[in-house]
Design a protein around this motif. Structure first.
Motif: not given
Length: 310
Positions: A70-83
């Motif tokens: 769950l933490a990894l999924a949310l991490h990717f959602a945040c990071f790729i959107t940030a890019l």
């Protein structure tokens, strides 16, 4: 040979941010395919070679793996959107604060840290203040990207802690298969909820998704796994910090990103602070009985897409 592999590993993880920033596809879709392909490619050998490992999992194993996923999924959602909102260099640097967040979470949990480690932690987050100060002048969109990248780093820290607990009783192959697989399922649900398609992209987008999977999820991950077997975890962690300037250089060359001079100062402060944090954690690790600290040395940055064997 070790030096050559280190260069390949740094290039692999450094290319992750620029590739995802240039990929014309929804952020959640990129994250979904990256983890789905990673689970398939890394999980198939584990299922074939050691199927019994999956039948002996406990509720505790599944609980910690689910939290990590769950933490990894949310991490990717945040990071790729940030890019897609701020510069690649800034997003990469802020998300690589994973090591700092782990140390900070330790403070909140009552774990004592050395003064030098605390100083490094404060320096790293001071670098964040410097960067965001310049991004405020650029646009509200860039500031939102900074906030998402910072949240992505915190989520990566949580992922590392939960994954470390799960890995106490699980093999790398079993954990990776389940974590990436569950992460992909969570991201698929998020794609449905936020109405982001996972198919129908242009060939260039599929090429970008495949490239980031190979470069970061597979190549960088595998290289650093090998390096941890031949050189110390501290040295590997320090080498991985080169991902920050590496991503900045690649984004400048291939994406034409230009940053204010003060932003580069902030990046340098973050790298220096994280280096001190990692050094302090390595020293504490050496003082513990049998060389084991209460928390494991932070693994590769989350843009690798997972943990690495120690």
């Amino acid at each position: 040979m070790t030096f050559f592999l280190a260069v390949i590993g740094v290039l692999g993880v450094s290319a992750s941010g620029p590739i995802m920033a240039a990929t014309v596809a929804p952020a959640l879709a990129i994250a979904f395919w990256r983890n789905a392909l990673g689970a398939l490619i890394m999980g198939a050998p584990a299922v074939i070679r050691r199927p019994a490992d999956f039948r002996t999992l406990t509720k505790n194993d599944l609980r910690w793996t689910a939290l990590a996923a769950l933490a990894l999924a949310l991490h990717f959602a945040c990071f790729i959107t940030a890019l897609q909102l701020t510069s690649v260099a800034v997003a990469t640097a802020l998300v690589c604060l994973q090591a700092g967040w782990i140390a900070l979470f330790g403070v909140f949990r009552g774990i004592r840290i050395a003064p030098a480690t605390l100083a490094g932690l404060l320096a790293a987050f001071a670098g964040v203040v410097v960067i965001t100060g310049f991004d405020v002048a650029l646009s509200p969109q860039a500031l939102l990207g900074d906030a998402l990248a910072l949240a992505g780093g915190a989520l990566a820290g949580l992922y590392t802690i939960a994954g470390g607990r799960a890995r106490q009783t699980m093999t790398t192959g079993t954990y990776t298969t389940l974590c990436y697989g569950v992460c992909a399922v969570i991201l698929a649900v998020m794609c449905v909820v936020f109405r982001q398609p996972i198919t129908g992209f242009e060939p260039g987008a599929w090429l970008g998704i495949l490239a980031v999977t190979v470069m970061a999820q597979l190549l960088g991950h595998t290289v650093f796994n090998h390096l941890l077997a031949v050189i110390s975890p501290l040295v590997v962690s320090m080498i991985i910090l080169l991902e920050i300037p590496g991503a900045a250089i690649l984004a400048s060359v291939f994406l034409g990103e230009e940053l204010p001079g003060g932003t580069y100062l902030g990046l340098a402060v973050i790298i220096a602070g994280l280096a001190v944090v990692l050094w302090g954690q390595a020293k504490r690790r050496g003082k513990e009985p049998n060389g084991a600290a209460e928390e494991p040395l932070p693994p590769a940055p989350p843009v690798l897409g997972g943990d690495v064997d120690r």
